[in-house]
Design a protein around this motif. Structure first.
Motif, PDB file in Angstrom:
ATOM      1  N   SER A 129       0.840  -1.198   0.000  1.00 26.28           N
ATOM      2  CA  SER A 129       0.000   0.000   0.000  1.00 26.28           C
ATOM      3  C   SER A 129       0.872   1.243   0.000  1.00 26.28           C
ATOM      4  O   SER A 129       1.829   1.341   0.753  1.00 26.28           O
ATOM      5  CB  SER A 129      -0.915   0.008   1.218  1.00 26.28           C
ATOM      6  OG  SER A 129      -1.725   1.149   1.198  1.00 26.28           O
TER       7      SER A 129
ATOM      8  N   THR B 238      -0.624   4.612  -0.187  1.00 29.82           N
ATOM      9  CA  THR B 238      -1.305   5.720   0.492  1.00 29.82           C
ATOM     10  C   THR B 238      -1.725   5.309   1.899  1.00 29.82           C
ATOM     11  O   THR B 238      -2.162   6.146   2.669  1.00 29.82           O
ATOM     12  CB  THR B 238      -2.583   6.074  -0.264  1.00 29.82           C
ATOM     13  OG1 THR B 238      -3.465   4.937  -0.192  1.00 29.82           O
ATOM     14  CG2 THR B 238      -2.329   6.388  -1.721  1.00 29.82           C
TER      15      THR B 238
ATOM     16  N   GLN C 245      -3.773  -3.937  -5.336  1.00 27.72           N
ATOM     17  CA  GLN C 245      -4.524  -2.904  -6.041  1.00 27.72           C
ATOM     18  C   GLN C 245      -4.251  -2.966  -7.545  1.00 27.72           C
ATOM     19  O   GLN C 245      -3.142  -3.319  -7.948  1.00 27.72           O
ATOM     20  CB  GLN C 245      -4.211  -1.488  -5.533  1.00 27.72           C
ATOM     21  CG  GLN C 245      -2.771  -1.056  -5.632  1.00 27.72           C
ATOM     22  CD  GLN C 245      -1.896  -1.762  -4.664  1.00 27.72           C
ATOM     23  OE1 GLN C 245      -1.306  -2.784  -4.993  1.00 27.72           O
ATOM     24  NE2 GLN C 245      -1.769  -1.251  -3.461  1.00 27.72           N
ATOM     25  N   PRO C 246      -5.280  -2.633  -8.359  1.00 27.71           N
ATOM     26  CA  PRO C 246      -5.002  -2.549  -9.795  1.00 27.71           C
ATOM     27  C   PRO C 246      -4.327  -1.218 -10.133  1.00 27.71           C
ATOM     28  O   PRO C 246      -4.636  -0.187  -9.535  1.00 27.71           O
ATOM     29  CB  PRO C 246      -6.399  -2.611 -10.428  1.00 27.71           C
ATOM     30  CG  PRO C 246      -7.362  -2.202  -9.363  1.00 27.71           C
ATOM     31  CD  PRO C 246      -6.710  -2.443  -8.037  1.00 27.71           C
TER      32      PRO C 246
HETATM   33  C1  LIG Z   1      -0.653   4.246 -11.257  1.00 29.67           C
HETATM   34  C2  LIG Z   1      -2.022   3.933 -10.708  1.00 29.67           C
HETATM   35  C3  LIG Z   1      -2.971   3.359 -11.542  1.00 29.67           C
HETATM   36  C4  LIG Z   1      -4.237   3.018 -11.030  1.00 29.67           C
HETATM   37  N1  LIG Z   1      -5.130   2.363 -11.846  1.00 29.67           N
HETATM   38  C5  LIG Z   1      -6.310   1.928 -11.316  1.00 29.67           C
HETATM   39  C6  LIG Z   1      -7.191   1.113 -12.103  1.00 29.67           C
HETATM   40  O1  LIG Z   1      -6.924   0.752 -13.252  1.00 29.67           O
HETATM   41  N2  LIG Z   1      -8.387   0.731 -11.551  1.00 29.67           N
HETATM   42  C7  LIG Z   1      -8.743   1.098 -10.281  1.00 29.67           C
HETATM   43  O2  LIG Z   1      -9.840   0.749  -9.854  1.00 29.67           O
HETATM   44  N3  LIG Z   1      -7.897   1.826  -9.495  1.00 29.67           N
HETATM   45  C8  LIG Z   1      -6.694   2.237  -9.976  1.00 29.67           C
HETATM   46  N4  LIG Z   1      -5.809   2.952  -9.178  1.00 29.67           N
HETATM   47  C9  LIG Z   1      -6.138   3.166  -7.739  1.00 29.67           C
HETATM   48  C10 LIG Z   1      -5.458   2.062  -6.897  1.00 29.67           C
HETATM   49  O3  LIG Z   1      -5.982   0.801  -7.253  1.00 29.67           O
HETATM   50  C11 LIG Z   1      -5.604   2.247  -5.369  1.00 29.67           C
HETATM   51  O4  LIG Z   1      -6.935   2.287  -4.998  1.00 29.67           O
HETATM   52  C12 LIG Z   1      -4.932   3.480  -4.886  1.00 29.67           C
HETATM   53  O5  LIG Z   1      -3.635   3.505  -5.413  1.00 29.67           O
HETATM   54  C13 LIG Z   1      -4.851   3.632  -3.375  1.00 29.67           C
HETATM   55  O6  LIG Z   1      -4.503   2.466  -2.702  1.00 29.67           O
HETATM   56  P1  LIG Z   1      -3.089   2.045  -2.079  1.00 29.67           P
HETATM   57  O7  LIG Z   1      -2.321   3.191  -1.608  1.00 29.67           O
HETATM   58  O8  LIG Z   1      -3.471   1.198  -0.909  1.00 29.67           O
HETATM   59  O9  LIG Z   1      -2.400   1.373  -3.143  1.00 29.67           O
HETATM   60  C14 LIG Z   1      -4.557   3.318  -9.660  1.00 29.67           C
HETATM   61  C15 LIG Z   1      -3.589   3.929  -8.852  1.00 29.67           C
HETATM   62  C16 LIG Z   1      -2.334   4.209  -9.347  1.00 29.67           C
HETATM   63  C17 LIG Z   1      -1.302   4.805  -8.429  1.00 29.67           C
END
Ligand SMILES: Cc1cc2nc3c(=O)[nH]c(=O)nc-3n(C[C@H](O)[C@H](O)[C@H](O)COP(=O)(O)O)c2cc1C
Length: 297
Positions: free
Chosen positions: A4, A6, A82-83
């Motif tokens: 993660s 964020t 995460q995607p």
């Molecule tokens: C480079 C990038 C691409 C992302 N692409 C998608 C996506 O294709 N589909 C989606 O639902 N969320 C997308 N997100 C959001 C992330 O899946 C995730 O929810 C977000 O980064 C926060 O979560 P984390 O900090 O726990 O990773 C993207 C985020 C980043 C940084």
């Protein structure tokens, strides 16, 4: 096992593991994936779009070695991911392609936990493929997503990713990310895992999670994803021909992709969505079938 940037997915993991930790019979071991070097947060626009080709083509980054004992036969493996660009994030690819994952997953039931904006279906197909290739047993999926309308959450997620600000914006754009309520309610999925583990009924986990609404399919978004992933593949290969992750030589193509994506999101996807709602009444049977397919998969 989770990554993660964020802290959002870390909070989801905390919520889910709460009920599992409150019992003497279960030991929970948490492994955080640490990319080396780390990905920036907040991102600049160039950095954000630089991550597209490697996410889509499954080219891994380096990860700090895991600290857990990969030789143990764990009762249940939970991978929270995460995607990125309709594909597993680069650290997720790195994990599944590692020797550690090979040892951890072989012969073990694996639950996927997703924290995302709202487009995860194509990426999950890849994660499931990874699990099967490593001879693991996909045991269920839990998806937490941003419930705001698609075109609003795109603006708020970009603001979050590039400015680090997650709050309501200009009185129009709702706060970005998975809601606090959904994160705290995710503990109910932990309770389901808890009872399945104690009853030794891991094979029923998938249907129990589906029954508890752990997965919601939005066919209109799946339709956009299906087309999007093909086009992202073409762009990813086009950009990679100019250089590897972060290289300046490919910056021109990265920026071209950025403008393309903005145009597609705001010019094409409203029409695609309108078309979906237009044909929806005539295709209820196949939409229902599709929903069931992605929910069960
Ligand atoms: C480079 C990038 C691409 C992302 N692409 C998608 C996506 O294709 N589909 C989606 O639902 N969320 C997308 N997100 C959001 C992330 O899946 C995730 O929810 C977000 O980064 C926060 O979560 P984390 O900090 O726990 O990773 C993207 C985020 C980043 C940084």
């Amino acid at each position: 096992v989770y990554f993660s940037q964020t802290g959002q997915l870390a909070r989801i993991v905390d919520s889910i593991k709460g009920p599992l930790e409150n019992t003497a019979e279960i030991e929970v071991i948490v492994e955080q994936l640490v990319p080396e070097p780390s990905f920036p947060f907040p991102w600049t626009a160039d950095e954000f779009f630089q991550a597209m080709p490697e996410s889509v083509l499954g080219i891994p980054c380096d990860l700090r070695p895991l600290t857990c004992d990969t030789g143990l036969q764990y009762d249940l493996i939970v991978i929270a991911w995460q995607p990125w660009y309709l594909s597993p994030s680069i650290p997720t690819h790195a994990f599944f392609r590692s020797e550690a994952a090979k040892k951890l997953i072989k012969g073990r039931p694996v639950i996927s936990v997703i924290g995302c904006r709202n487009m995860w279906v194509m990426a999950y197909a890849q994660v499931k493929e990874y699990i099967l290739k490593l001879e693991g047993v996909p045991a269920g999926n839990i998806v937490l997503f941003d419930r705001a309308p698609n075109l609003l959450s795109i603006v708020s997620v970009i603001r979050w990713m590039m400015k680090g600000k997650q709050d309501r914006y200009l009185g129009i754009f709702p706060p970005s990310g998975v809601s606090n309520e959904d994160i705290s309610q995710a503990s109910s999925f932990g309770e389901i895992m808890h009872s399945a583990l104690l009853q030794n009924e891991i094979s029923s986990l998938r249907s129990r999670l589906i029954h508890a609404d752990a997965i919601e399919i939005k066919p209109g978004l799946v339709m956009i994803e299906k087309r999007g992933i093909i086009l992202f593949g073409i762009w990813a290969r086009f950009i990679r021909r100019k250089g590897i992750y972060g290289s300046k030589e490919r910056l021109g193509r990265i920026r071209l992709f950025k403008y393309y994506l903005i145009a597609v999101i705001y010019l094409v996807s409203p029409f695609a969505t309108a078309l979906y709602w237009f044909v929806r009444p005539f295709r209820m049977k196949s939409i229902k079938k599709q929903k069931a397919f992605y929910q069960q998969s």
